[in-house]
Design a protein around this motif. Structure first.
Motif, mmCIF file in Angstrom:
data_model
loop_
_atom_site.group_PDB
_atom_site.id
_atom_site.type_symbol
_atom_site.label_atom_id
_atom_site.label_comp_id
_atom_site.label_asym_id
_atom_site.label_seq_id
_atom_site.Cartn_x
_atom_site.Cartn_y
_atom_site.Cartn_z
ATOM 1 N N LYS A 3 19.993 -10.190 1.662
ATOM 2 C CA LYS A 3 18.902 -9.220 1.741
ATOM 3 C C LYS A 3 19.371 -7.801 1.432
ATOM 4 O O LYS A 3 18.618 -6.995 0.915
ATOM 5 C CB LYS A 3 18.285 -9.222 3.150
ATOM 6 C CG LYS A 3 17.227 -10.259 3.355
ATOM 7 C CD LYS A 3 15.998 -9.898 2.631
ATOM 8 C CE LYS A 3 14.749 -9.996 3.439
ATOM 9 N NZ LYS A 3 13.580 -9.960 2.565
ATOM 10 N N LYS A 4 20.632 -7.483 1.745
ATOM 11 C CA LYS A 4 21.119 -6.117 1.539
ATOM 12 C C LYS A 4 21.505 -5.834 0.086
ATOM 13 O O LYS A 4 21.862 -4.715 -0.251
ATOM 14 C CB LYS A 4 22.276 -5.801 2.483
ATOM 15 C CG LYS A 4 23.515 -6.636 2.273
ATOM 16 C CD LYS A 4 24.574 -6.275 3.306
ATOM 17 C CE LYS A 4 25.795 -7.140 3.116
ATOM 18 N NZ LYS A 4 26.841 -6.805 4.075
ATOM 19 N N MET A 5 21.400 -6.851 -0.797
ATOM 20 C CA MET A 5 21.698 -6.657 -2.214
ATOM 21 C C MET A 5 20.629 -5.765 -2.835
ATOM 22 O O MET A 5 19.452 -6.087 -2.799
ATOM 23 C CB MET A 5 21.745 -8.016 -2.914
ATOM 24 C CG MET A 5 22.606 -8.043 -4.162
ATOM 25 S SD MET A 5 21.906 -7.338 -5.643
ATOM 26 C CE MET A 5 20.630 -8.457 -6.004
ATOM 27 N N ILE A 6 21.043 -4.632 -3.372
ATOM 28 C CA ILE A 6 20.128 -3.631 -3.914
ATOM 29 C C ILE A 6 19.906 -3.827 -5.403
ATOM 30 O O ILE A 6 18.777 -3.811 -5.881
ATOM 31 C CB ILE A 6 20.657 -2.211 -3.618
ATOM 32 C CG1 ILE A 6 20.684 -1.982 -2.106
ATOM 33 C CG2 ILE A 6 19.834 -1.153 -4.332
ATOM 34 C CD1 ILE A 6 21.378 -0.705 -1.685
ATOM 35 N N MET A 23 25.593 -3.881 -6.150
ATOM 36 C CA MET A 23 25.451 -2.846 -5.131
ATOM 37 C C MET A 23 24.746 -3.489 -3.947
ATOM 38 O O MET A 23 23.636 -4.003 -4.076
ATOM 39 C CB MET A 23 24.640 -1.655 -5.629
ATOM 40 C CG MET A 23 24.508 -0.548 -4.585
ATOM 41 S SD MET A 23 23.437 0.818 -5.118
ATOM 42 C CE MET A 23 24.527 1.659 -6.241
ATOM 43 N N ALA A 24 25.436 -3.487 -2.817
ATOM 44 C CA ALA A 24 24.885 -4.053 -1.589
ATOM 45 C C ALA A 24 25.132 -3.060 -0.464
ATOM 46 O O ALA A 24 26.289 -2.717 -0.192
ATOM 47 C CB ALA A 24 25.529 -5.390 -1.274
ATOM 48 N N GLY A 25 24.067 -2.605 0.157
ATOM 49 C CA GLY A 25 24.216 -1.575 1.179
ATOM 50 C C GLY A 25 24.833 -0.336 0.562
ATOM 51 O O GLY A 25 24.422 0.106 -0.510
ATOM 52 N N GLY A 26 25.861 0.187 1.191
ATOM 53 C CA GLY A 26 26.508 1.401 0.695
ATOM 54 C C GLY A 26 27.715 1.150 -0.179
ATOM 55 O O GLY A 26 28.437 2.087 -0.511
ATOM 56 N N VAL A 27 27.983 -0.097 -0.549
ATOM 57 C CA VAL A 27 29.164 -0.411 -1.363
ATOM 58 C C VAL A 27 28.765 -1.077 -2.668
ATOM 59 O O VAL A 27 27.661 -1.605 -2.807
ATOM 60 C CB VAL A 27 30.153 -1.336 -0.595
ATOM 61 C CG1 VAL A 27 30.641 -0.682 0.674
ATOM 62 C CG2 VAL A 27 29.535 -2.683 -0.295
ATOM 63 N N PRO A 95 13.202 -5.095 -5.284
ATOM 64 C CA PRO A 95 12.139 -4.121 -4.990
ATOM 65 C C PRO A 95 12.094 -3.697 -3.523
ATOM 66 O O PRO A 95 11.614 -2.609 -3.217
ATOM 67 C CB PRO A 95 10.853 -4.834 -5.406
ATOM 68 C CG PRO A 95 11.184 -6.275 -5.428
ATOM 69 C CD PRO A 95 12.651 -6.367 -5.753
ATOM 70 N N ASP A 96 12.635 -4.517 -2.621
ATOM 71 C CA ASP A 96 12.658 -4.155 -1.198
ATOM 72 C C ASP A 96 13.541 -2.941 -0.928
ATOM 73 O O ASP A 96 13.429 -2.320 0.127
ATOM 74 C CB ASP A 96 13.146 -5.333 -0.346
ATOM 75 C CG ASP A 96 12.141 -6.458 -0.271
ATOM 76 O OD1 ASP A 96 10.971 -6.249 -0.663
ATOM 77 O OD2 ASP A 96 12.517 -7.561 0.170
ATOM 78 N N HIS A 97 14.440 -2.634 -1.865
ATOM 79 C CA HIS A 97 15.365 -1.513 -1.668
ATOM 80 C C HIS A 97 15.007 -0.293 -2.520
ATOM 81 O O HIS A 97 15.807 0.625 -2.646
ATOM 82 C CB HIS A 97 16.799 -1.962 -1.947
ATOM 83 C CG HIS A 97 17.332 -2.875 -0.895
ATOM 84 N ND1 HIS A 97 17.769 -2.412 0.326
ATOM 85 C CD2 HIS A 97 17.456 -4.230 -0.864
ATOM 86 C CE1 HIS A 97 18.159 -3.444 1.059
ATOM 87 N NE2 HIS A 97 17.974 -4.550 0.359
ATOM 88 N N ILE A 98 13.826 -0.305 -3.110
ATOM 89 C CA ILE A 98 13.378 0.862 -3.876
ATOM 90 C C ILE A 98 12.471 1.693 -2.973
ATOM 91 O O ILE A 98 11.416 1.235 -2.551
ATOM 92 C CB ILE A 98 12.655 0.442 -5.171
ATOM 93 C CG1 ILE A 98 13.640 -0.274 -6.091
ATOM 94 C CG2 ILE A 98 12.043 1.664 -5.858
ATOM 95 C CD1 ILE A 98 13.029 -0.857 -7.347
ATOM 96 N N VAL A 99 12.918 2.902 -2.686
ATOM 97 C CA VAL A 99 12.199 3.794 -1.776
ATOM 98 C C VAL A 99 11.147 4.596 -2.519
ATOM 99 O O VAL A 99 10.026 4.765 -2.048
ATOM 100 C CB VAL A 99 13.195 4.741 -1.056
ATOM 101 C CG1 VAL A 99 12.476 5.747 -0.190
ATOM 102 C CG2 VAL A 99 14.197 3.930 -0.250
#
Length: 182
Positions: A3-6, A23-27, A95-99
């Motif tokens: 889920k944290k995969m951006i 890119m996953a989370g901050g890394v 899309p879950d990680h697009i603000v």
């Protein structure tokens, strides 16, 4: 895929091999597989494949190319490409990680990500936002379909006291059920 995969994109390593930058989370990290190979590996791990995911997405959305795909239906992970997946520099976004998105001139879009970073992609704002919408629509329709019985399933109350028996022909007497239903 988690889920944290951006996002993921293609990147050549020092030996000229196409790899996947994830890119996953901050890394972010480099995987020694191309983006399409990595996507197929992730799907195969849970019993699916990339060809099937693409074919299903096209069928569900009625699209021909650049469709989003569901990478993990159990965790609700859907990704969409910003351009043809055959391009080495294609980016697959979750899309879950697009603000937020905003236009940067006519042909570029700044994409604000959930980890506080942003990235500028070569895409018109309306085109990019449409891709986000399609990915969300695919996820929504798939979840709805997954929670409903399929079109060929139905429920019939079986007659009480009827026992299925093997006839002399070796077949069971299922046709008696059909006669009782009429």
């Amino acid at each position: 895929m988690e889920k944290k995969m951006i996002l993921l994109t293609g990147e050549y390593d020092g030996y000229g091999k196409l790899c996947a930058r994830v890119m996953a989370g901050g890394v972010s990290f480099l995987v020694g597989r191309s983006p399409l190979q990595l996507l197929n590996d992730a799907l195969t791990y849970i019993g699916f494949d990339l060809k099937g995911a693409i074919g299903s997405a096209k069928l569900i959305l009625g699209e021909r190319s650049r469709c989003p795909i569901i990478v993990n239906p159990y965790q609700g992970i859907c990704l969409f490409p910003n351009k043809s997946p055959n391009n080495a520099d294609c980016m697959w976004f979750n899309p879950d990680h697009i603000v937020n998105t905003r236009a940067m001139g006519r042909y570029q879009t700044e994409v604000e990500l959930s980890n506080g970073h942003s990235i500028i992609v070569d895409s018109r704002l309306t085109s990019f936002n449409n891709k986000i919408h399609k990915a969300n629509k695919l996820m929504q329709l798939s979840m709805k379909r997954g929670n409903q019985p399929g079109p060929i399933l139905f429920y019939l109350e079986s007659p009480k006291g009827h026992q299925l028996t093997k006839e002399k022909t070796g077949n069971y007497n299922f046709n008696n059920l059909e006669d009782n239903h009429k």
